[in-house]
Write a protein that holds these residues in place. Structure first.
Motif, mmCIF file in Angstrom:
data_model
loop_
_atom_site.group_PDB
_atom_site.id
_atom_site.type_symbol
_atom_site.label_atom_id
_atom_site.label_comp_id
_atom_site.label_asym_id
_atom_site.label_seq_id
_atom_site.Cartn_x
_atom_site.Cartn_y
_atom_site.Cartn_z
ATOM 1 N N GLU A 270 0.751 -1.067 0.116
ATOM 2 C CA GLU A 270 -0.458 -0.046 -0.119
ATOM 3 C C GLU A 270 1.018 1.167 -0.022
ATOM 4 O O GLU A 270 1.545 1.377 0.506
ATOM 5 C CB GLU A 270 -1.164 0.253 1.095
ATOM 6 C CG GLU A 270 -2.172 1.023 1.109
ATOM 7 C CD GLU A 270 -0.941 2.374 1.830
ATOM 8 O OE1 GLU A 270 -1.298 3.651 1.481
ATOM 9 O OE2 GLU A 270 -0.338 1.813 2.633
ATOM 10 N N VAL A 271 1.164 1.710 -0.823
ATOM 11 C CA VAL A 271 1.429 3.297 -0.801
ATOM 12 C C VAL A 271 0.279 4.378 -1.619
ATOM 13 O O VAL A 271 -0.089 4.519 -2.747
ATOM 14 C CB VAL A 271 2.557 3.209 -1.634
ATOM 15 C CG1 VAL A 271 3.405 4.400 -2.504
ATOM 16 C CG2 VAL A 271 3.944 1.932 -1.929
ATOM 17 N N ASP A 272 0.186 5.238 -0.931
ATOM 18 C CA ASP A 272 -0.243 6.860 -0.943
ATOM 19 C C ASP A 272 -2.160 6.131 -1.099
ATOM 20 O O ASP A 272 -2.395 7.010 -1.644
ATOM 21 C CB ASP A 272 0.165 7.089 -2.076
ATOM 22 C CG ASP A 272 1.615 8.137 -2.204
ATOM 23 O OD1 ASP A 272 2.233 7.883 -1.028
ATOM 24 O OD2 ASP A 272 2.217 7.664 -3.284
ATOM 25 N N GLY A 273 -1.988 5.698 -0.213
ATOM 26 C CA GLY A 273 -3.668 4.926 -0.428
ATOM 27 C C GLY A 273 -4.369 3.528 -1.634
ATOM 28 O O GLY A 273 -5.439 3.179 -1.797
ATOM 29 N N ARG A 274 -2.637 3.664 -2.185
ATOM 30 C CA ARG A 274 -3.763 2.492 -3.440
ATOM 31 C C ARG A 274 -2.633 1.752 -2.703
ATOM 32 O O ARG A 274 -1.991 0.854 -1.835
ATOM 33 C CB ARG A 274 -3.083 3.374 -4.828
ATOM 34 C CG ARG A 274 -3.319 4.519 -5.176
ATOM 35 C CD ARG A 274 -2.189 5.394 -6.258
ATOM 36 N NE ARG A 274 -2.452 4.077 -7.582
ATOM 37 C CZ ARG A 274 -1.273 3.963 -7.735
ATOM 38 N NH1 ARG A 274 -0.006 3.987 -7.882
ATOM 39 N NH2 ARG A 274 -1.004 3.356 -8.635
ATOM 40 N N VAL A 275 -3.695 -0.019 -2.889
ATOM 41 C CA VAL A 275 -3.022 -1.068 -2.643
ATOM 42 C C VAL A 275 -2.928 -2.151 -3.998
ATOM 43 O O VAL A 275 -3.585 -2.078 -5.100
ATOM 44 C CB VAL A 275 -3.900 -2.055 -1.775
ATOM 45 C CG1 VAL A 275 -3.220 -3.902 -1.861
ATOM 46 C CG2 VAL A 275 -4.071 -1.221 -0.831
ATOM 47 N N GLY A 276 -1.509 -2.785 -4.080
ATOM 48 C CA GLY A 276 -1.212 -3.292 -5.537
ATOM 49 C C GLY A 276 -0.120 -3.951 -5.218
ATOM 50 O O GLY A 276 0.460 -4.095 -4.458
ATOM 51 N N GLY A 328 9.919 5.252 -6.615
ATOM 52 C CA GLY A 328 11.351 4.226 -5.412
ATOM 53 C C GLY A 328 10.150 4.039 -3.825
ATOM 54 O O GLY A 328 11.173 2.723 -2.918
ATOM 55 N N ARG A 329 9.837 4.433 -3.028
ATOM 56 C CA ARG A 329 9.201 4.548 -1.999
ATOM 57 C C ARG A 329 8.153 3.144 -2.529
ATOM 58 O O ARG A 329 8.412 2.249 -1.685
ATOM 59 C CB ARG A 329 8.019 5.721 -2.053
ATOM 60 C CG ARG A 329 8.817 7.020 -1.617
ATOM 61 C CD ARG A 329 7.911 7.917 -0.770
ATOM 62 N NE ARG A 329 7.139 8.294 -2.037
ATOM 63 C CZ ARG A 329 5.732 8.368 -1.682
ATOM 64 N NH1 ARG A 329 4.903 7.649 -1.505
ATOM 65 N NH2 ARG A 329 5.570 9.217 -3.144
ATOM 66 N N SER A 330 7.772 3.300 -3.690
ATOM 67 C CA SER A 330 6.880 1.490 -3.578
ATOM 68 C C SER A 330 8.263 0.497 -3.969
ATOM 69 O O SER A 330 7.794 -0.490 -2.990
ATOM 70 C CB SER A 330 6.628 1.853 -5.344
ATOM 71 O OG SER A 330 5.036 2.978 -5.086
ATOM 72 N N LEU A 331 8.654 0.891 -4.004
ATOM 73 C CA LEU A 331 9.713 -0.211 -4.491
ATOM 74 C C LEU A 331 10.873 -0.686 -3.088
ATOM 75 O O LEU A 331 10.525 -1.867 -2.540
ATOM 76 C CB LEU A 331 10.978 0.513 -5.158
ATOM 77 C CG LEU A 331 12.775 -0.978 -5.205
ATOM 78 C CD1 LEU A 331 12.196 -2.256 -6.227
ATOM 79 C CD2 LEU A 331 13.523 -0.273 -6.380
ATOM 80 N N GLY A 332 11.045 0.425 -2.177
ATOM 81 C CA GLY A 332 11.427 0.759 -0.889
ATOM 82 C C GLY A 332 10.403 -0.128 -0.048
ATOM 83 O O GLY A 332 10.791 -0.871 1.167
ATOM 84 N N ALA A 333 8.643 -0.430 -0.388
ATOM 85 C CA ALA A 333 7.654 -0.754 0.306
ATOM 86 C C ALA A 333 8.123 -2.356 0.200
ATOM 87 O O ALA A 333 7.195 -3.065 1.708
ATOM 88 C CB ALA A 333 6.151 -0.394 0.058
ATOM 89 N N GLY A 334 7.870 -3.128 -1.223
ATOM 90 C CA GLY A 334 7.877 -4.051 -1.390
ATOM 91 C C GLY A 334 9.639 -5.083 -0.992
ATOM 92 O O GLY A 334 9.419 -6.010 -0.360
ATOM 93 N N ILE A 335 10.723 -3.595 -0.747
ATOM 94 C CA ILE A 335 12.190 -4.818 0.048
ATOM 95 C C ILE A 335 11.983 -5.047 1.301
ATOM 96 O O ILE A 335 12.333 -5.504 2.053
ATOM 97 C CB ILE A 335 12.967 -3.311 -0.152
ATOM 98 C CG1 ILE A 335 13.301 -3.530 -2.160
ATOM 99 C CG2 ILE A 335 14.310 -3.778 0.571
ATOM 100 C CD1 ILE A 335 14.539 -2.484 -2.743
#
Length: 415
Positions: A270-276, A328-335
């Motif tokens: 979940e990033v900026d209120g979006r889930v995917g 980059g933030r999305s990648l960091g969330a997955g990492i």
């Protein structure tokens, strides 16, 4: 068949054990392990004498002499000069024989093919890269292109008097233990017997033909040749159109029960209120979909499109910089999910992430630190691959060397 990556090698006189039960050692097992142990010592030292090997391995001099004689006969070691010791006659030095064998690794991806050939010391003999529109090619056409590239390399090595140890192929997909590509959605492949078809296209060569996931083989290369070489716990991210992870845990590649481990791109975030899925938010396809100025990108155009985005980011185009920060933030969330599960020392960004790392790296590090449960991300660092797009092909070639290091010794032709 799937590529065999040797597990952590045994020490002198030890036999490998089957998981969960002891294996009775026989003479063949012990000798194979000792051959591998001596080879690894010579590799680590660069050059050393038989007396040095006896002192470092703990094996007696007669055993070392016997092992060295076999390794020389197999063209794995060679005598390479001498040095005058404190007493007695000069000691003959040994080194890895780099003049006879070659190992081949090839990667097929959405936008290119890469081939790397290495000698027994891991020195590159060939490094070729060519454009290939994998997404728009049929499996048969891709195999024909792979076979053509490999045959050119085999001919080159043959002209130099080298024997081929094996050919291994890296593929961005899920590959079972028989070398069948179960799913490679970016290439449009499913239930495709890659190794069987490639062997047929190459007229059933005498050396082995294997295949594995590109992320797995990228991790193998990074562990042996990368800036974090020798690290025991590492995650390698492919950074291609698809997003996969190669997992090094306690010094060994982990493929899972049936070879499908490491599908980090399918994890939900979940990033900026979006889930995917991580891949949908942070994969290279997501970068291109959001920032490319072209409507229809052929596989052969991916690298040029990424370079254009880098140029615009360097010019500080606001939309590009903001999008790369979010990616980059999305990648960091997955990492962060992977780090919480595996606690690696390093997460290596490979493929096209290398070019984009100036902008996505800092954002990924910030998100990683904010989301992991352990303070300081458990010591994990996000680093950029020094091997670039070559890593999976290099890892494919390297895996064959790892088997030799574990004691699976080759036999020169004609012997």
């Amino acid at each position: 068949m799937a590529m065999r990556i040797a597990a952590k090698s045994a020490g002198p006189g030890e036999a490998e054990e089957e998981p969960g039960r002891a294996k009775r050692a026989d003479f063949t097992d012990v000798r194979a392990n000792n051959l591998g142990f001596v080879l690894r010592q010579v590799r680590a030292e660069g050059r050393c004498s038989r007396a040095d090997l006896a002192a470092k391995t703990g094996l007696n001099k007669a055993t070392v002499s016997s092992l060295v004689a076999e390794l020389i006969e197999r063209r794995v070691l060679r005598e390479s000069g001498s040095v005058i010791g404190n007493i007695g006659r000069p000691a003959v030095l040994l080194s890895v024989d780099t003049g006879y064998y070659a190992s081949l690794g090839v990667e097929v991806n959405v936008d290119y093919m890469t081939l790397v050939a290495v000698d027994l010391a891991g020195n590159r003999l060939l490094s070729w890269r060519r454009a290939h529109d994998g997404a728009r090619s049929t499996p048969g056409k891709s195999v024909s292109a792979l076979a053509g590239l490999a045959k050119r390399a085999v001919d080159r090595m043959d002209s130099e008097g080298r024997q081929i140890l094996g050919l291994a192929v890296a593929v961005p997909g899920m590959i079972d233990n028989d070398g069948v590509v179960q799913r490679a959605p970016m290439l449009g492949w499913s239930d495709f017997d890659l190794t069987g078809r490639l062997r047929q296209a190459m007229r059933d060569p005498k050396y082995t033909v294997t295949a594995d996931n590109d992320a797995n083989l990228g991790a193998v290369a990074e562990q042996r040749f990368g800036s974090w070489a020798g690290v025991s716990n590492m995650i390698y991210l492919t950074g291609e159109i698809g997003l996969g992870a190669g997992l090094i845990v306690d010094g060994e590649l982990r493929r899972g029960a049936t070879g499908f481990a490491g599908e980090i791109g399918n994890l939900l975030i979940e990033v900026d209120g979006r889930v995917g899925r991580v891949e949908d938010f942070a994969g290279i396809r997501a970068v291109l979909d959001e920032l490319s100025e072209s409507d229809d990108i052929a596989g052969t155009e991916v690298e040029a499109e990424v370079e254009d985005i880098v140029t615009r980011a360097r010019a500080e185009e606001p939309r590009v910089v903001a999008a790369l920060d979010r990616i980059g933030r999305s990648l960091g969330a997955g990492i962060a999910l992977a780090v919480d599960l595996l606690n690696p020392e390093a997460v290596v960004l490979g493929g096209h992430y290398q070019a984009l790392s100036t902008w996505i790296g800092p954002a990924a590090e910030t998100e990683l630190a904010a989301r992991t449960h352990a303070s300081g991300a458990g010591g994990a660092e996000i680093v950029v691959s020094a091997l670039g797009h070559e890593a999976p092909a290099l890892g494919a070639a390297t895996g064959i060397l790892n088997d030799i290091d574990a004691g699976l010794m080759p036999t020169p032709l004609g012997r």
